[in-house]
Design an enzyme around this catalytic site. Structure first.
Site, PDB file in Angstrom:
ATOM      1  N   ILE A 111     -14.943 -44.037  77.109  1.00 32.82           N
ATOM      2  CA  ILE A 111     -14.851 -43.803  75.710  1.00 32.82           C
ATOM      3  C   ILE A 111     -13.484 -42.977  75.759  1.00 32.82           C
ATOM      4  CG2 ILE A 111     -16.100 -41.608  75.900  1.00 32.82           C
ATOM      5  CD1 ILE A 111     -16.757 -41.882  72.920  1.00 32.82           C
ATOM      6  N   CYS A 112     -12.626 -43.187  74.507  1.00 29.04           N
ATOM      7  CA  CYS A 112     -11.435 -42.549  74.526  1.00 29.04           C
ATOM      8  C   CYS A 112     -10.376 -42.805  75.589  1.00 29.04           C
ATOM      9  CB  CYS A 112     -11.866 -40.968  74.377  1.00 29.04           C
ATOM     10  SG  CYS A 112     -10.242 -39.971  73.666  1.00 29.04           S
TER      11      CYS A 112
END
Length: 205
Positions: free
Chosen positions: A106-107
């Site tokens: 994620i991210c």
């Protein structure tokens, strides 16, 4: 819901500047479902999250083997964009995927995987397309405008979608499926109280 507690553990990567809010839904729900969560750091020295939490890794990255894990979760962190400190985690993600063990990023971790070439031939998403384009990766044509994407064992999501990220993780590991997974997402993402009934019936609360 599968609550078998004797399965292989899920490994959560922890490192300085990690975005501690991005993986909380996923790890909390996995733990509630009986899945063991183990932390893995660059070494076993404590790390500190963006929120100031001091975390003691339970395992050093060189000691992590794909065959001992059900999933590797890679949170975002400032360090993904400021140097190569976290590149070993991206290389470990490659070893996991090559071994058929899933990875969830994620991210900023998606940028790390882009630099490692792991998004070149998989559908994926992130914060925005130009964020990954800045890495110079070859997978821009596979970018999807979606809250989270799963393709061949790899989950990706942007920083504003921790609930969608968790939804993909829970579905990938078979913790929740179908109507129950949808209800879980509607409850935590949309505050849809109508989802309670489905979750209560399934024993998922």
């Amino acid at each position: 819901m599968n609550t078998t507690a004797d399965r292989k553990p899920v490994h959560l990567a922890v490192y300085d500047t990690l975005a501690d809010w991005e993986t909380g839904h996923a790890t909390a729900q996995l733990a509630r479902a009986g899945r063991e969560i183990r932390t893995v750091g660059p070494a076993t020295a404590p790390v500190r999250s963006t929120g100031g939490l001091r975390i003691q890794p339970g395992l050093a990255l060189p000691d992590l083997r794909p065959e001992d894990s059900a999933l590797l979760i890679l949170p975002g962190a400032d360090l993904w964009d400021t140097g190569d400190d976290l590149a070993p985690f991206a290389r470990t993600a490659r070893a996991f995927l090559d071994a058929g063990v899933p990875v969830a990023a994620i991210c900023g971790a998606t940028a790390g995987l882009a630099r490692e070439g792991l998004l070149d031939d998989r559908a994926h998403t992130s914060a925005v397309s130009f964020y990954l384009a800045a890495t110079g990766y070859a997978g821009a044509g596979r970018y999807v405008e979606a809250d989270a994407v799963t393709d061949r064992g790899l989950v990706t999501a942007g920083p504003t979608e921790p609930v969608a990220f968790a939804r993909e993780v829970l579905g990938l590991l078979g913790v929740y499926e179908g109507e129950v997974l949808d209800a879980w997402y509607r409850l935590f993402h949309d505050s849809d109280t109508a989802a309670y009934g489905v979750l209560e019936k399934a024993g998922a609360l």
